[in-house]
Design a protein around this motif. Structure first.
Motif, PDB file in Angstrom:
ATOM      1  N   LEU A   9     -56.011  31.989  40.676  1.00 21.49           N
ATOM      2  CA  LEU A   9     -55.328  31.149  41.660  1.00 21.49           C
ATOM      3  C   LEU A   9     -53.810  31.345  41.590  1.00 21.49           C
ATOM      4  CD1 LEU A   9     -56.211  28.025  43.238  1.00 21.49           C
ATOM      5  CD2 LEU A   9     -54.062  27.893  42.017  1.00 21.49           C
ATOM      6  N   GLU A  12     -52.759  34.530  43.302  1.00 18.72           N
ATOM      7  CA  GLU A  12     -52.991  34.588  44.746  1.00 18.72           C
ATOM      8  C   GLU A  12     -52.230  33.538  45.552  1.00 18.72           C
ATOM      9  OE1 GLU A  12     -57.254  34.360  45.088  1.00 18.72           O
ATOM     10  OE2 GLU A  12     -57.532  36.389  44.299  1.00 18.72           O
ATOM     11  N   SER A  13     -51.619  32.558  44.914  1.00 21.52           N
ATOM     12  CA  SER A  13     -51.009  31.433  45.629  1.00 21.52           C
ATOM     13  C   SER A  13     -49.501  31.365  45.429  1.00 21.52           C
ATOM     14  CB  SER A  13     -51.598  30.114  45.114  1.00 21.52           C
ATOM     15  OG  SER A  13     -52.982  30.098  45.264  1.00 21.52           O
ATOM     16  N   TYR A  67     -51.928  25.851  44.363  1.00 15.39           N
ATOM     17  CA  TYR A  67     -53.226  25.464  44.893  1.00 15.39           C
ATOM     18  C   TYR A  67     -53.619  26.369  46.044  1.00 15.39           C
ATOM     19  CZ  TYR A  67     -50.694  23.296  48.729  1.00 15.39           C
ATOM     20  OH  TYR A  67     -49.883  23.092  49.813  1.00 15.39           O
ATOM     21  N   ASP A  68     -54.904  26.381  46.332  1.00 20.26           N
ATOM     22  CA  ASP A  68     -55.448  27.111  47.467  1.00 20.26           C
ATOM     23  C   ASP A  68     -55.569  26.110  48.615  1.00 20.26           C
ATOM     24  OD1 ASP A  68     -57.612  27.878  49.336  1.00 20.26           O
ATOM     25  OD2 ASP A  68     -57.841  29.611  48.029  1.00 20.26           O
ATOM     26  N   LYS A  70     -57.082  26.249  51.402  1.00 19.14           N
ATOM     27  CA  LYS A  70     -58.402  26.149  52.044  1.00 19.14           C
ATOM     28  C   LYS A  70     -59.417  25.412  51.174  1.00 19.14           C
ATOM     29  CE  LYS A  70     -57.805  30.140  54.983  1.00 19.14           C
ATOM     30  NZ  LYS A  70     -58.211  31.472  55.334  1.00 19.14           N
ATOM     31  N   SER A  71     -59.518  25.817  49.920  1.00 20.15           N
ATOM     32  CA  SER A  71     -60.519  25.212  49.041  1.00 20.15           C
ATOM     33  C   SER A  71     -60.001  23.953  48.343  1.00 20.15           C
ATOM     34  CB  SER A  71     -60.963  26.210  47.970  1.00 20.15           C
ATOM     35  OG  SER A  71     -59.918  26.428  47.028  1.00 20.15           O
ATOM     36  N   GLU A  73     -58.577  23.939  45.588  1.00 19.68           N
ATOM     37  CA  GLU A  73     -58.529  24.165  44.146  1.00 19.68           C
ATOM     38  C   GLU A  73     -57.061  24.241  43.735  1.00 19.68           C
ATOM     39  OE1 GLU A  73     -59.735  27.440  40.716  1.00 19.68           O
ATOM     40  OE2 GLU A  73     -60.094  27.918  42.815  1.00 19.68           O
ATOM     41  N   THR A 122     -57.431  19.720  41.635  1.00 21.99           N
ATOM     42  CA  THR A 122     -58.466  19.824  42.654  1.00 21.99           C
ATOM     43  C   THR A 122     -59.097  18.441  42.864  1.00 21.99           C
ATOM     44  OG1 THR A 122     -58.953  22.027  41.786  1.00 21.99           O
ATOM     45  CG2 THR A 122     -60.586  21.053  43.286  1.00 21.99           C
TER      46      THR A 122
END
Length: 135
Positions: A9, A12-13, A67-68, A70-71, A73, A122
């Motif tokens: 995460l 990617e974030s 955090y993501d 979309k999800s 998380e 989350t």
């Protein structure tokens, strides 16, 4: 070390860095960042003036949120930051920033953050759970 979900995460974030000085909070988004194999967080210093002032006055204390969208998380990582102005980490960020801004900006240094707490943000049953660091 951070577990694989947290590391993925973070890689990617976007991140938000939070610091505080004299009861005045400061939070900034960062795009020039990475995670080392041993779980340290790296942040390139392009516009971190207030952040650097705050960590200098607070023994390096810092929090990172990622955090993501979309999800949902997410994790909050609390730890201690060290500021460096030379070396391979700084060289890598300088190259990255100069390429993105076509030479109009550069990285002045880098934060190396050693996590000491990882907290789940989350929504759900695991929210606020502190994850173990594999040291």
């Amino acid at each position: 070390m951070l577990n694989e979900h947290v590391t993925k995460l973070l890689k990617e974030s976007m991140w938000d860095l939070a610091t505080c000085l004299d009861n005045e909070p400061n939070v900034v988004p960062v795009a020039f960042k990475d995670v080392t194999e041993d779980g340290k967080l790296l942040v390139g210093d392009v516009f971190l003036e207030t952040t650097l002032k705050n960590i200098g006055a607070n023994s390096g204390r810092i929090a990172v949120s990622a955090y993501d969208a979309k999800s949902l998380e997410g994790y909050q990582i609390k730890g201690k930051a060290e500021y460096v102005t030379e070396g391979p980490v700084v060289d890598a960020f300088k190259a990255m920033v100069e390429k993105m801004f076509n030479g109009a900006a550069t990285a002045k240094g880098a934060l190396i953050i050693t996590p000491d707490h990882v907290i789940v943000t989350t929504p759900g049953a695991e929210n606020k759970k502190e994850l173990a660091l594999n040291l």
